[in-house]
Design a protein around this motif. Structure first.
Motif, PDB file in Angstrom:
ATOM      1  N   SER A   5       6.030 -12.057   7.783  1.00  0.00           N
ATOM      2  CA  SER A   5       6.223 -13.334   7.091  1.00  0.00           C
ATOM      3  C   SER A   5       7.692 -13.606   6.793  1.00  0.00           C
ATOM      4  O   SER A   5       8.127 -14.767   6.750  1.00  0.00           O
ATOM      5  N   ARG A   6       8.498 -12.556   6.617  1.00  0.00           N
ATOM      6  CA  ARG A   6       9.931 -12.746   6.346  1.00  0.00           C
ATOM      7  C   ARG A   6      10.620 -13.379   7.554  1.00  0.00           C
ATOM      8  O   ARG A   6      11.372 -14.354   7.429  1.00  0.00           O
ATOM      9  N   LYS A   9       9.515 -16.992   8.149  1.00  0.00           N
ATOM     10  CA  LYS A   9      10.201 -17.929   7.254  1.00  0.00           C
ATOM     11  C   LYS A   9      11.585 -18.278   7.807  1.00  0.00           C
ATOM     12  O   LYS A   9      12.004 -19.445   7.775  1.00  0.00           O
ATOM     13  N   GLN A 117      19.518 -14.024   4.774  1.00  0.00           N
ATOM     14  CA  GLN A 117      18.397 -13.430   4.030  1.00  0.00           C
ATOM     15  C   GLN A 117      18.853 -12.058   3.527  1.00  0.00           C
ATOM     16  O   GLN A 117      18.804 -11.061   4.238  1.00  0.00           O
ATOM     17  N   GLU A 140      14.090 -20.860   0.123  1.00  0.00           N
ATOM     18  CA  GLU A 140      12.672 -20.599  -0.116  1.00  0.00           C
ATOM     19  C   GLU A 140      12.457 -19.102  -0.286  1.00  0.00           C
ATOM     20  O   GLU A 140      13.177 -18.282   0.290  1.00  0.00           O
ATOM     21  N   VAL A 142       9.872 -15.746   0.032  1.00  0.00           N
ATOM     22  CA  VAL A 142       8.783 -15.286   0.895  1.00  0.00           C
ATOM     23  C   VAL A 142       8.404 -13.870   0.486  1.00  0.00           C
ATOM     24  O   VAL A 142       9.264 -13.038   0.190  1.00  0.00           O
ATOM     25  N   GLU A 143       7.106 -13.609   0.461  1.00  0.00           N
ATOM     26  CA  GLU A 143       6.606 -12.268   0.156  1.00  0.00           C
ATOM     27  C   GLU A 143       6.268 -11.587   1.466  1.00  0.00           C
ATOM     28  O   GLU A 143       5.557 -12.147   2.313  1.00  0.00           O
ATOM     29  N   SER A 144       6.801 -10.400   1.671  1.00  0.00           N
ATOM     30  CA  SER A 144       6.592  -9.696   2.933  1.00  0.00           C
ATOM     31  C   SER A 144       6.546  -8.200   2.694  1.00  0.00           C
ATOM     32  O   SER A 144       7.454  -7.638   2.066  1.00  0.00           O
ATOM     33  N   PRO A 180       5.258 -18.376  -3.865  1.00  0.00           N
ATOM     34  CA  PRO A 180       6.272 -17.344  -3.608  1.00  0.00           C
ATOM     35  C   PRO A 180       7.499 -17.486  -4.512  1.00  0.00           C
ATOM     36  O   PRO A 180       8.054 -16.485  -4.980  1.00  0.00           O
TER      37      PRO A 180
END
Length: 235
Positions: A5-6, A9, A117, A140, A142-144, A180
């Motif tokens: 998911s990271r 994103k 990031q 934004e 993001v949970e990863s 998130p």
């Protein structure tokens, strides 16, 4: 291999059709994804070390895609300015990301997008963004893999300023938070409350303490507006 998911994103912040440099590419998962999905037709997979580039080459060959160029180099020195529209600098400390941007004079040009990031030292990176004249176009959370990260798209504007304490600790995540962002904000809010308490015991009132208190006070007001008191203060 599907993107986590990271990386998804990060991919979502890249403009379709851009020529992209992935700095610190490691396995080249992002470049392969961008080519496979047809989002980009040309991507540079860059790293400073032979090991990651070897892994990247193996993964690119396995994927069967074309349009990815491997480059060995230190940071943005791996590509020429005219070759790219967007550079991704992700998965490393915020202090290192700042050094990579600072080392490339061509980064200070509004024609380029940078997707950054940070894994650590997020506050140092936001401080650099302000003092070096960059703007955060989008940010934004993001949970990863059990962790929460922030992903920023930044662009040079030439507007040099001091870093506001609220921005330093929370960036643009306070503007229109979704789940998130709330997780990130809650985590940072709790860290700052604990840090502020400890600093007061050791050094008393200081510039750092004052900055943290300003940020905490601002978020406390938002917590009331959001009607999330239990979420932020309960264990």
């Amino acid at each position: 291999m599907p993107l986590n998911s990271r990386l998804l994103k990060i991919a979502g912040m890249i403009r379709e059709g851009d020529r992209v440099a992935d700095i610190g590419t490691d396995h080249a998962y992002l470049p392969v994804f961008l080519i496979k999905e047809g989002k980009c037709s040309e991507v540079f997979a860059c790293d400073v070390s032979d090991g990651p580039l070897k892994r990247a080459a193996e993964n690119i060959e396995k994927s069967g895609v074309s349009g990815i160029t491997l480059r060995k180099g230190d940071g943005l020195a791996a590509v020429e300015p005219y070759e790219v529209d967007t550079a991704v600098i992700a998965g490393m400390g915020g202090d290192l990301i700042a050094r990579i941007l600072e080392a490339a004079e061509w980064s200070k040009n509004e024609r380029y997008d940078f997707i950054v990031q940070p894994m650590t030292s997020v506050e140092d990176l936001r401080d650099y963004i302000c003092k070096a004249g960059f703007e955060v176009v989008a940010e934004e959370a993001v949970e990863s893999q059990g962790r929460i990260y922030t992903v920023m798209k930044i662009k040079y504007s030439g507007s040099v300023r001091e870093c506001d304490p609220v921005f330093r600790y929370f960036g643009r995540l306070l503007e229109n938070p979704t789940d998130p962002e709330f997780i990130y904000i809650r985590r940072m809010f709790r860290i700052l409350r604990l840090l502020c308490k400890k600093l007061k015991q050791v050094v008393g009132k200081s510039e750092q303490v004052e900055g943290i208190e300003i940020a905490l006070s601002h978020v406390e007001g938002l917590i009331e507006q959001w009607h999330l008191t239990d979420y932020f203060y309960s264990n």
